[in-house]
Motif scaffolding. Structure first.
Motif, PDB file in Angstrom:
ATOM      1  N   UNK A 142       0.826  -1.220   0.000  1.00 59.00           N
ATOM      2  CA  UNK A 142       0.000   0.000   0.000  1.00 59.00           C
ATOM      3  C   UNK A 142       0.860   1.270   0.000  1.00 59.00           C
ATOM      4  N   UNK A 143       1.861   1.395   0.894  1.00 63.60           N
ATOM      5  CA  UNK A 143       2.695   2.612   0.845  1.00 63.60           C
ATOM      6  C   UNK A 143       3.344   2.778  -0.525  1.00 63.60           C
ATOM      7  N   UNK A 144       3.757   1.622  -1.156  1.00 70.37           N
ATOM      8  CA  UNK A 144       4.354   1.663  -2.494  1.00 70.37           C
ATOM      9  C   UNK A 144       3.338   2.194  -3.504  1.00 70.37           C
ATOM     10  N   UNK A 145       2.091   1.715  -3.382  1.00 69.69           N
ATOM     11  CA  UNK A 145       1.014   2.135  -4.283  1.00 69.69           C
ATOM     12  C   UNK A 145       0.731   3.631  -4.116  1.00 69.69           C
ATOM     13  N   UNK A 146       0.723   4.026  -2.834  1.00 67.54           N
ATOM     14  CA  UNK A 146       0.434   5.428  -2.521  1.00 67.54           C
ATOM     15  C   UNK A 146       1.477   6.350  -3.172  1.00 67.54           C
ATOM     16  N   UNK A 147       2.752   5.971  -3.034  1.00 67.22           N
ATOM     17  CA  UNK A 147       3.806   6.857  -3.548  1.00 67.22           C
ATOM     18  C   UNK A 147       3.844   6.818  -5.072  1.00 67.22           C
ATOM     19  N   UNK A 148       3.550   5.673  -5.690  1.00 62.81           N
ATOM     20  CA  UNK A 148       3.588   5.593  -7.160  1.00 62.81           C
ATOM     21  C   UNK A 148       2.433   6.356  -7.787  1.00 62.81           C
ATOM     22  N   UNK A 149       1.260   6.232  -7.148  1.00 55.14           N
ATOM     23  CA  UNK A 149       0.050   6.787  -7.757  1.00 55.14           C
ATOM     24  C   UNK A 149      -0.395   8.115  -7.132  1.00 55.14           C
ATOM     25  N   UNK A 150       0.367   8.528  -6.143  1.00 52.07           N
ATOM     26  CA  UNK A 150       0.070   9.815  -5.470  1.00 52.07           C
ATOM     27  C   UNK A 150      -1.387   9.877  -5.081  1.00 52.07           C
ATOM     28  N   UNK A 151      -1.832   8.900  -4.354  1.00 51.51           N
ATOM     29  CA  UNK A 151      -3.238   8.869  -3.954  1.00 51.51           C
ATOM     30  C   UNK A 151      -3.349   8.221  -2.594  1.00 51.51           C
ATOM     31  N   UNK A 152      -4.428   8.518  -1.910  1.00 46.20           N
ATOM     32  CA  UNK A 152      -4.657   7.848  -0.636  1.00 46.20           C
ATOM     33  C   UNK A 152      -5.960   7.041  -0.693  1.00 46.20           C
ATOM     34  N   UNK A 153      -6.329   6.666  -1.942  1.00 44.71           N
ATOM     35  CA  UNK A 153      -7.475   5.780  -2.093  1.00 44.71           C
ATOM     36  C   UNK A 153      -7.088   4.683  -3.092  1.00 44.71           C
ATOM     37  N   UNK A 154      -7.684   3.556  -2.875  1.00 48.58           N
ATOM     38  CA  UNK A 154      -7.347   2.427  -3.754  1.00 48.58           C
ATOM     39  C   UNK A 154      -8.625   1.684  -4.124  1.00 48.58           C
ATOM     40  N   UNK A 155      -8.745   1.346  -5.415  1.00 48.53           N
ATOM     41  CA  UNK A 155      -9.948   0.612  -5.864  1.00 48.53           C
ATOM     42  C   UNK A 155      -9.769  -0.877  -5.595  1.00 48.53           C
ATOM     43  N   UNK A 156     -10.894  -1.564  -5.593  1.00 49.02           N
ATOM     44  CA  UNK A 156     -10.839  -3.023  -5.421  1.00 49.02           C
ATOM     45  C   UNK A 156     -10.005  -3.638  -6.555  1.00 49.02           C
ATOM     46  N   UNK A 157     -10.181  -3.110  -7.769  1.00 47.73           N
ATOM     47  CA  UNK A 157      -9.481  -3.653  -8.932  1.00 47.73           C
ATOM     48  C   UNK A 157      -7.968  -3.553  -8.737  1.00 47.73           C
ATOM     49  N   UNK A 158      -7.523  -2.359  -8.333  1.00 51.45           N
ATOM     50  CA  UNK A 158      -6.085  -2.164  -8.127  1.00 51.45           C
ATOM     51  C   UNK A 158      -5.580  -3.022  -6.975  1.00 51.45           C
ATOM     52  N   UNK A 159      -6.373  -3.082  -5.923  1.00 53.63           N
ATOM     53  CA  UNK A 159      -5.973  -3.885  -4.763  1.00 53.63           C
ATOM     54  C   UNK A 159      -5.847  -5.357  -5.112  1.00 53.63           C
TER      55      UNK A 159
END
Lengths: 621, 112
Positions: free
Chosen positions: A369-386
């Protein structure tokens, strides 16, 4: 007046005497016949000696064959020859010679030939040396043993050689050679599917581990029925006594499997090539199932055999009996439950990332999640991405948010998928999964729910995981995996088994399509990107779980972990025809084993080779 | 009266046997073909019985041959299965340094 004297009729008198002689003879014969038939009782000893001996012999039926889906022989009984020796031949004859010098000469000659024979026997049966055979023959001759086992069963070529050995070449009456035909069970394809084909260790034992695989489960069908006949001795030898009872032997029937031996060979070869080089791997399995019918086309079980120098061999059917925590491949079950219960309407729905920490639980932080946050510059994540990045946080959070207040609803939904239901399988040893729930756990919290949601605290065998993914490919229809197509005899089907539906619809087509989209996303952009350029499009899921090495702890004091890496998916993704699973089990090790590693690449190579070589996937113009 | 008749019959029969005239008195001549036929049937039965024994022996020999042929068939089918596997064929092609091998691309089937 005197009458003239009659001339004496000499011929008449002679004929008259002959007539009386024959009359008396015939009366004698008739009298003797009446006496023999009515009053005579023969001496029992003499009667026994003169009555041709009768023997009741068993007629062994021919064991049926095991065939693959295209009729190729996977298991067949072929003759081999067991050698016995009558060590007492000519002993009585030699002893009966009046001249003792000559008798001793003859006996010594026989023994010298037997000594030479021992040397030849030691060459053919090197388990024992010549001295052993020499002593054996002499000792058995001394006690008049007429049936001494020699070595192990041999083939026809070796038998032909043995028949030329000194003493044996003199025949049965002088050399004592006895040959008994033994039907041996042979597997023409060697170790391929050996565990699935199985064997029978002890026909008389009625225990599970003496009847293995298809040979064990279908032993009665394959064995046939013994016959019985009475035989009497005559000049020709032993012939059937037609006046006595005769029960004909019924040969065993053949069992046709759903396996394709060509595909089995491909999968076995590819999997071996990937695992053999790594000494820290323990076992691996591969399964392929037909989406429409549930037929298992490939079942590979490879495990290190300590009795064979730790080489991989088919020694245990881990595909059906080895249960373990499935890891991330179970996330699809959680997603299916959420979709089926309408808890999530679209894969695009988002939740806060929260740094990867699942609130109000003891669950560990999800490092993705922290990796996703920094790559996508977001603090929300979709079910698809997860789902694509196989995030424990996303699935756990969704499960807790939607089922936290009523965890039994989650358990019931999973139960409705049929994943914990036993079913009769064609071979013994099927392990039924168990999913942790408040019903079977004394203490329950959201931590437990989160654990279950991303694939821990539950035990699944690879066949059940394959079955579930096959249902996704089949638009919700849960097909029963099966191995036996039919029972037949000389090509005529006696009993057909075929496909069976366990549950007609475990979720709707819409849910199945959504799941397919999610699984396709895993391959296109997620943890199984290395499968993107497969010759046939794949939709699937990777999974890596840690296995408790002592049933309690996941990591040993040296920091090593046991892994179970899985890839499961179906192909072609648009119109699925087959579902495949590959699971690799490691020993305690420092370097992790991931689902997108050996399992995914094995399936990729298998699919690519299948697409290239099998006419089923040929392009049609 | 009846007894007297039976006694007379018995006495006459014995006398006829003693004189060798029994068959003449019974007019056995006209039954000669039947008697000969009966003995002929006896001969046929004995001949059939001998032939039956021969047939049974032949059947036994045939059964032994059939058993051997079945075993030979099983051996050959096993051999054929071993040598006809895909990997065995590729092995043999490799040993013969043949250019033939697994296809590099999937086949195209031309349908009517």
């Amino acid at each position: 007046m005197n009458e003239p004297r009659k001339k004496s009729d000499r011929i008449g008198i002679i004929l008259y005497c002959l007539y009386w002689l024959l009359l008396l003879l015939s009366l004698l014969i008739i009298g003797r016949i009446v006496y023999l038939q009515t009053f005579f009782t023969p001496n029992k000893k003499i009667a026994a000696e003169l009555t041709p001996p009768h023997k009741c012999l068993k007629i062994e039926p021919v064991r049926g064959e095991i065939l693959d889906c295209k009729g190729r022989v996977l298991a067949i009984s072929t003759p081999s020859y067991q050698i016995y020796m009558d060590c007492s031949v000519l002993k009585a004859f030699n002893a009966s010679i009046k001249d003792p010098v000559k008798a001793k000469e003859k006996e010594d000659l026989w023994l010298r030939k037997a000594d030479t024979l021992s040397i030849y026997l030691a060459k053919v049966f090197p388990e024992k040396n010549a001295a052993y055979y020499r002593k054996g023959i002499r000792d058995n001759r001394a006690i008049n043993n007429g049936y001494v086992l020699m070595g192990h069963p041999v083939n026809e070529t070796t038998l032909a050689e043995i028949k030329k050995f000194p003493l044996f070449r003199d025949g049965a009456n002088k050399g004592g050679l006895i040959v008994k035909t033994v039907m041996d069970r042979k597997l023409p394809y060697g170790n391929l599917a050996k565990r699935t084909i199985g064997h029978v260790k002890d026909k008389s034992a009625n225990v599970a581990n003496s009847h293995i695989g298809i040979e064990g489960r279908f032993d009665k069908v394959l064995s046939g029925t013994e016959g019985r006949e009475w035989r009497r001795k005559c000049d020709y030898g032993l012939v059937r006594d037609f006046d006595s009872t005769y029960v004909e032997a019924v040969n065993g029937d053949d069992v046709r499997l759903t396996l394709d031996i060509d595909w089995q060979e491909k999968a076995d070869r590819i999997l071996r090539s990937k695992i053999e080089g790594d000494s820290e791997l323990e076992a691996a399995c591969f399964g392929l199932m037909d989406v429409q019918t549930g037929a298992l086309k490939v079942v590979v079980n490879l495990m290190r055999d300590p009795s064979a120098g730790n080489r991989y061999d088919e020694i245990s059917n881990i595909f059906i009996n080895r249960r373990g925590e499935p890891g991330s491949v179970y996330k699809t079950v959680t997603l299916a439950a959420l979709l089926a219960d309408g808890k999530i309407k679209s894969l695009e729905e988002t939740i806060p990332t929260n740094g990867g920490w699942v609130s109000n639980t003891k669950l560990k932080q999800d490092p993705y999640i922290p990796r996703f946050e920094s790559r996508n510059h977001t603090n929300r994540i979709s079910m698809f991405d997860g789902f694509k990045i196989s995030s424990n946080y996303v699935l756990a959070t969704w499960a807790i948010n939607k089922y936290g207040s009523n965890p039994l609803a989650y358990a019931d939904r999973v139960q409705s998928f049929g994943l914990c239901d036993p079913f009769t399988f064609d071979i013994a040893g099927l392990s039924v999964p168990s999913v942790a729930s408040p019903r079977n756990r004394k203490y329950w919290s959201n931590t437990d729910l989160g654990n279950v949601a991303y694939g821990y605290a539950s035990l699944f065998s690879p066949i059940y995981t394959l079955m579930f993914y096959n249902a996704i490919a089949g638009k919700g229809r849960l097909m029963k995996p099966y191995l036996v197509e039919d029972i037949e005899n000389d090509g005529v089907i006696k009993e057909a088994f075929g496909p069976a539906v366990l549950k007609d619809s475990i979720f709707s087509r819409a849910v199945a399509d959504t799941l397919t989209r999610a699984l396709k996303g895993v391959v296109d952009e997620g943890t199984a990107k290395n499968l993107k350029n497969s010759r046939l499009s794949i939709a699937g899921k990777t999974g890596t779980s840690r296995v408790p090495y002592d049933n309690v702890h996941y990591q040993d004091p040296q920091g090593r972990i046991k892994y179970q890496a899985t890839f499961v998916g179906f192909f072609p993704a648009e119109k699925p025809r087959y579902t495949a699973i590959c699971v690799v089990y490691s020993k305690l090790r420092h370097i992790p084993v991931y689902g997108n590693g050996i399992p995914a690449t094995t399936i990729l190579e298998f699919i690519n080779e299948l697409e290239r070589t099998d006419p089923e996937f040929a392009e049609k113009l | 009266m009846r007894l007297a008749r039976i006694w007379t019959l018995f006495k006459n029969t014995l006398t006829a046997i003693g004189r060798g005239e029994l068959l003449l008195r019974l007019n056995a001549g006209k039954y000669l073909p039947h008697i000969l036929y009966t003995f002929f049937i006896f001969g046929i039965i004995i001949w059939i019985s001998v032939k039956t024994d021969d047939s049974i022996n032949q059947m036994e020999r045939n059964q032994a041959t059939i058993k051997e042929l079945r075993q030979e068939n099983a051996k050959l089918r096993y051999k054929m299965a071993r040598t006809a596997s895909r990997s065995a064929v590729l092995d043999r092609l490799g040993k013969k340094k043949s250019a033939l091998g697994e296809p590099e691309v999937k086949a195209t089937i031309l349908e009517k």
